[in-house]
Motif scaffolding. Structure first.
Motif, short mmCIF file in Angstrom:
data_model
loop_
_atom_site.label_atom_id
_atom_site.label_comp_id
_atom_site.label_asym_id
_atom_site.label_seq_id
_atom_site.Cartn_x
_atom_site.Cartn_y
_atom_site.Cartn_z
N GLY A 15 0.92 -1.01 0.05
CA GLY A 15 0.15 -0.04 -0.03
C GLY A 15 0.89 1.43 -0.08
O GLY A 15 0.49 2.34 0.23
N HIS A 34 -2.76 3.43 0.98
CA HIS A 34 -3.75 2.56 1.51
C HIS A 34 -3.43 1.45 2.39
O HIS A 34 -2.36 1.12 2.61
CB HIS A 34 -4.23 1.49 0.01
CG HIS A 34 -5.11 2.64 -0.83
ND1 HIS A 34 -4.21 3.48 -1.62
CD2 HIS A 34 -6.26 2.59 -1.14
CE1 HIS A 34 -5.15 3.98 -2.53
NE2 HIS A 34 -6.37 3.40 -2.36
N GLU A 44 -4.23 -3.84 0.77
CA GLU A 44 -4.03 -2.61 0.56
C GLU A 44 -2.94 -2.23 -0.64
O GLU A 44 -2.59 -1.21 -1.14
CB GLU A 44 -3.07 -2.15 1.83
CG GLU A 44 -1.66 -3.39 1.83
CD GLU A 44 -1.96 -4.38 2.64
OE1 GLU A 44 -2.99 -4.98 2.47
OE2 GLU A 44 -0.85 -4.80 3.45
N LYS A 45 -2.65 -3.31 -1.60
CA LYS A 45 -2.05 -3.08 -2.72
C LYS A 45 -2.36 -2.18 -3.71
O LYS A 45 -3.75 -2.09 -3.95
CB LYS A 45 -2.20 -4.68 -3.31
CG LYS A 45 -1.57 -4.64 -4.94
CD LYS A 45 -1.87 -6.03 -5.57
CE LYS A 45 -1.60 -6.03 -7.15
NZ LYS A 45 -2.12 -7.02 -7.81
N ILE A 46 -1.36 -1.48 -4.00
CA ILE A 46 -1.75 -0.30 -5.04
C ILE A 46 -1.78 -1.06 -6.66
O ILE A 46 -0.68 -1.62 -7.16
CB ILE A 46 -0.51 0.59 -5.11
CG1 ILE A 46 -0.29 1.16 -3.51
CG2 ILE A 46 -1.12 1.78 -6.03
CD1 ILE A 46 -1.48 1.79 -3.06
N ASN A 47 -2.82 -0.93 -7.16
CA ASN A 47 -2.99 -1.66 -8.44
C ASN A 47 -2.62 -0.65 -9.62
O ASN A 47 -2.07 -1.20 -10.69
CB ASN A 47 -4.48 -1.83 -8.80
CG ASN A 47 -5.15 -2.97 -7.86
OD1 ASN A 47 -4.09 -3.88 -7.30
ND2 ASN A 47 -6.30 -3.13 -7.46
N ASN A 92 -6.27 0.92 -4.82
CA ASN A 92 -6.17 -0.56 -4.55
C ASN A 92 -7.40 -1.02 -5.13
O ASN A 92 -8.18 -0.64 -6.24
CB ASN A 92 -6.34 -0.87 -3.04
CG ASN A 92 -7.39 -0.30 -2.22
OD1 ASN A 92 -8.54 0.36 -2.93
ND2 ASN A 92 -7.60 -0.75 -1.11
#
Length: 453
Positions: free
Chosen positions: A44, A80, A94-97, A115
């Motif tokens: 994130g 995130h 929380e991964k940023i896409n 995310n």
């Protein structure tokens, strides 16, 4: 680039000795000038790198083909946090896409990050002065006793150490039921789109509590679902055009002038399938994982599992160019299906002049294709050559015939080392490659004037 693609040198690398899942880079994006580069990771976090201006002494030392300035860490912030959907009992990573920069309007920079569910607008600004001489506060910021104030003073700004401030300006939430896979800023500078598996929404940058649904492919009965949206992007010049790709390998160009709800496309781009080559894996490997408009706006670049394709907006019967990225994996599809690698989503990018395309592969390899000659070159992002100004060497995967020194056998490929995310500088031959938790920045030292001849 073609043959010239052998000349890129490492500009800078950001390497970590150990790998944790949170540190894996999940998106890379240059801003419109190329002076800033943002990366997002599975934890994130967003890390922004700034291009340092070269000093006069360095410029004289390296000459015409010298360094154009390295990228150093500018700011890091938590975009995130992990969340939980209580209605569906689902954890939200929380991964940023995706990260997308907005066109710069003033001294501050703005970027969108998302995310799976929530999109945020961030303001990045610098502060090198601070106000002093408050009437109601002391030097430590505490309120004074009003009875002790005997005179009024005018606050003044005094120089201080440079500080980079990152603040959230907008939070766009509750717009998607499914996982967000794309965001794209419109050329009007006021709106952007966000896409999930079944819907595409259009947002105004100043309105957070509602969006307008422009595409909805969700069937009345989910058992009738045959495809999902995999990526979407606005046209770089025409604010009414956008394209989205599907898991069936098709592209749909939509025109918002024709209808506000673009369930009916303007053009369908699809390559006819050869019945003789159909297999169990055909539908999986034909799914488009990324789509990008060329800078000119005339062409589309797509990436499926084995190939990269260029489509002309004026020709919807099939791609005008097809490039085999790693055709040698066609015989390995069964094992790639078993280890889930067949579902990897590779990105693809154009260079600034739309003459070269780039995409990733396995074993820390990435591929470049010269559109004029059709030639491709395989390069490797690896730690052993991560010294600044080291020349990148070309690699080759051995599939038969005469084996040359340095060739890598298909059975020796490391499928855990995959290049999924990358970005190309908007005006120069500088590329950013994300290799797991490492970021490589490469620069082509060929003189631009010579290269253009």
């Amino acid at each position: 680039m073609g043959e010239d693609a052998e000349s890129p040198k490492i500009n800078h690398t950001f390497l970590r000795d150990y790998v944790t899942e949170a540190d894996v880079i999940s998106t890379v994006e240059f801003n419109q000038t190329g002076d800033l580069l943002a990366t997002g990771d599975k934890g994130g976090r967003v890390v922004i790198f700034q291009r340092e201006t070269e000093s006069k002494g360095e410029s004289e030392e390296v000459g015409e083909t010298g360094d154009s300035g390295e990228y150093n860490v500018y700011s890091t912030f938590q975009s995130h946090e992990p969340d939980f959907d209580y209605l569906k009992s689902l954890e939200i990573e929380e991964k940023i896409n995706k990260i997308r920069w907005l066109p710069q309007q003033n001294a501050a920079h703005f970027l969108l990050s998302t995310n799976d569910k929530t999109i945020k607008l961030w303001k990045v600004s610098e502060r090198d002065k601070r106000p002093e001489g408050y009437n109601l506060k002391d030097e430590e910021g505490r309120l004074k006793d009003i009875s002790t104030i005997t005179s009024l003073q005018v606050p003044v700004l005094k120089p201080t150490d440079l500080m980079v401030e990152v603040r959230p300006r907008r939070v766009f939430s509750n717009g998607h039921t499914y996982h967000v896979n794309s965001i794209s800023v419109n050329s009007d500078g006021e709106t952007y789109l966000s896409a999930d598996d079944l819907r595409i929404n259009m947002w105004h940058l100043g309105i957070t509590d509602r969006s307008f649904n422009i595409v909805d492919i969700k069937p009345a009965n989910m058992e009738d679902l045959t495809e999902v949206i995999t990526a979407a992007e606005f046209h770089p010049h025409h604010c009414h055009l956008f394209v989205y790709s599907s898991s069936k390998g098709t592209l749909r160009l939509c025109d918002m002038r024709a209808s506000a709800l673009c369930d009916k496309h303007t053009k369908l781009f699809e390559e006819p399938e050869d019945p003789g080559s159909r297999s169990f894996f055909s539908e999986i490997i034909s799914s488009v994982s990324d789509v990008k408009f060329s800078h000119s706006g005339r062409y589309l670049l797509t990436r499926d599992y084995l190939t990269a394709k260029v489509w002309d907006l004026n020709m919807d019967k099939g791609p005008v160019e097809t490039y085999q990225v790693h055709e040698y994996l066609r015989s390995k599809l069964c094992s790639l299906y078993e280890n889930d690698c067949i579902f990897d989503k590779f990105e693809c990018v154009w260079n600034s002049s739309d003459s070269v395309i780039m995409t990733g592969a396995y074993n820390s390899f990435f591929r470049m294709f010269d559109r004029e000659t059709g030639r491709g070159v395989t390069l490797e992002a690896w730690r052993e050559s991560s010294k600044p100004r080291a020349v990148l060497r070309t690699r080759r995967v051995y599939t038969g015939g005469k084996r040359r020194r340095g060739d890598v056998g298909v059975d020796s490929l490391d499928f855990t080392k995959k290049i999924l995310h990358m970005a190309w500088h908007p005006s120069e031959n500088i590329i950013a490659i994300a290799a797991t938790n490492n970021l490589y920045i490469f620069q082509d030292r060929v003189n631009p004037e010579t290269q253009a001849q």
